[in-house]
Motif scaffolding. Sequence first.
Motif, mmCIF file in Angstrom:
data_model
loop_
_atom_site.group_PDB
_atom_site.id
_atom_site.type_symbol
_atom_site.label_atom_id
_atom_site.label_comp_id
_atom_site.label_asym_id
_atom_site.label_seq_id
_atom_site.Cartn_x
_atom_site.Cartn_y
_atom_site.Cartn_z
ATOM 1 N N PRO A 24 3.329 4.171 -1.905
ATOM 2 C CA PRO A 24 3.085 4.873 -2.893
ATOM 3 C C PRO A 24 4.259 4.501 -3.971
ATOM 4 N N ARG A 79 -0.445 10.612 -8.848
ATOM 5 C CA ARG A 79 -1.953 10.322 -8.586
ATOM 6 C C ARG A 79 -2.675 10.538 -9.837
ATOM 7 N N ASP A 117 -2.800 12.111 1.686
ATOM 8 C CA ASP A 117 -1.445 12.256 1.073
ATOM 9 C C ASP A 117 -1.018 13.233 0.094
ATOM 10 N N SER A 147 4.121 12.474 1.454
ATOM 11 C CA SER A 147 4.379 11.400 1.267
ATOM 12 C C SER A 147 5.398 11.167 -0.050
ATOM 13 N N GLU A 165 4.716 14.433 -6.415
ATOM 14 C CA GLU A 165 3.725 14.021 -7.452
ATOM 15 C C GLU A 165 3.968 14.535 -9.019
ATOM 16 N N THR A 215 6.809 4.636 -6.379
ATOM 17 C CA THR A 215 7.956 5.364 -6.839
ATOM 18 C C THR A 215 8.859 5.006 -7.931
ATOM 19 N N LEU A 227 8.907 6.474 3.562
ATOM 20 C CA LEU A 227 7.498 6.513 2.922
ATOM 21 C C LEU A 227 6.675 5.803 4.049
ATOM 22 N N GLY A 235 6.340 10.223 -7.197
ATOM 23 C CA GLY A 235 5.254 9.422 -7.691
ATOM 24 C C GLY A 235 4.289 9.964 -8.323
ATOM 25 N N VAL A 267 -0.227 4.551 2.187
ATOM 26 C CA VAL A 267 -1.244 5.191 1.535
ATOM 27 C C VAL A 267 -2.204 5.505 2.407
ATOM 28 N N LYS A 270 0.910 -1.333 -0.112
ATOM 29 C CA LYS A 270 -0.042 0.047 0.052
ATOM 30 C C LYS A 270 1.011 1.297 -0.005
#
Length: 165
Positions: free
Chosen positions: A9, A160, A90, A94, A97, A11, A72, A158, A75, A7
């Motif tokens: 993120p 989203r 997050d 975290s 992005e 990377t 980290l 990372g 999530v 779970k």
Amino acid sequence: FPSGEEKFPVTYVSQTDAAEFAKWVSAREKMSCRLPTENEWEFAARNGSQQTVFPWGNDWRPDAGNVTTGRLAAVGSTAGDATLVGDLRDMLGSVSEWTSSPMKEYPGHPKKLTDEFKRDFVIRGSFAGETQDLSKFAKWILTRRRSYPPEYKAPFVGFRLACEP
């Protein structure tokens, strides 16, 4: 991914990889998914028209986001980090992005973009390992922007997705 980090993120993913993943998810889920623009990312992180300083409001709360551990976390595992609008998690602390926005100068900014940055894409947010105590930078960590070439990969970057049916 290593056992126990199911779970966490994702990377070490490039902007190109993230955009391709969005296309794959779109086809699989039969909906439109993409990386958010830089403006959309900040609008969401600052609670839309409320324009708060942090996703959880205007007061610095080091326990609200994953900002002091130096590593980290899963999530959604940090209590109190949800945005006030839309229950996003997050957005701070975290990973940084990727966005779909090419790096551009802000109007009136005195520093001009050099050619080396003109093919870069913007990443937003601060990541957990950036410093041992992000509270020193509390007033700017949500609005911080950096840029990298679309093939760049790193342990603190990372993404989203923004999806609509």
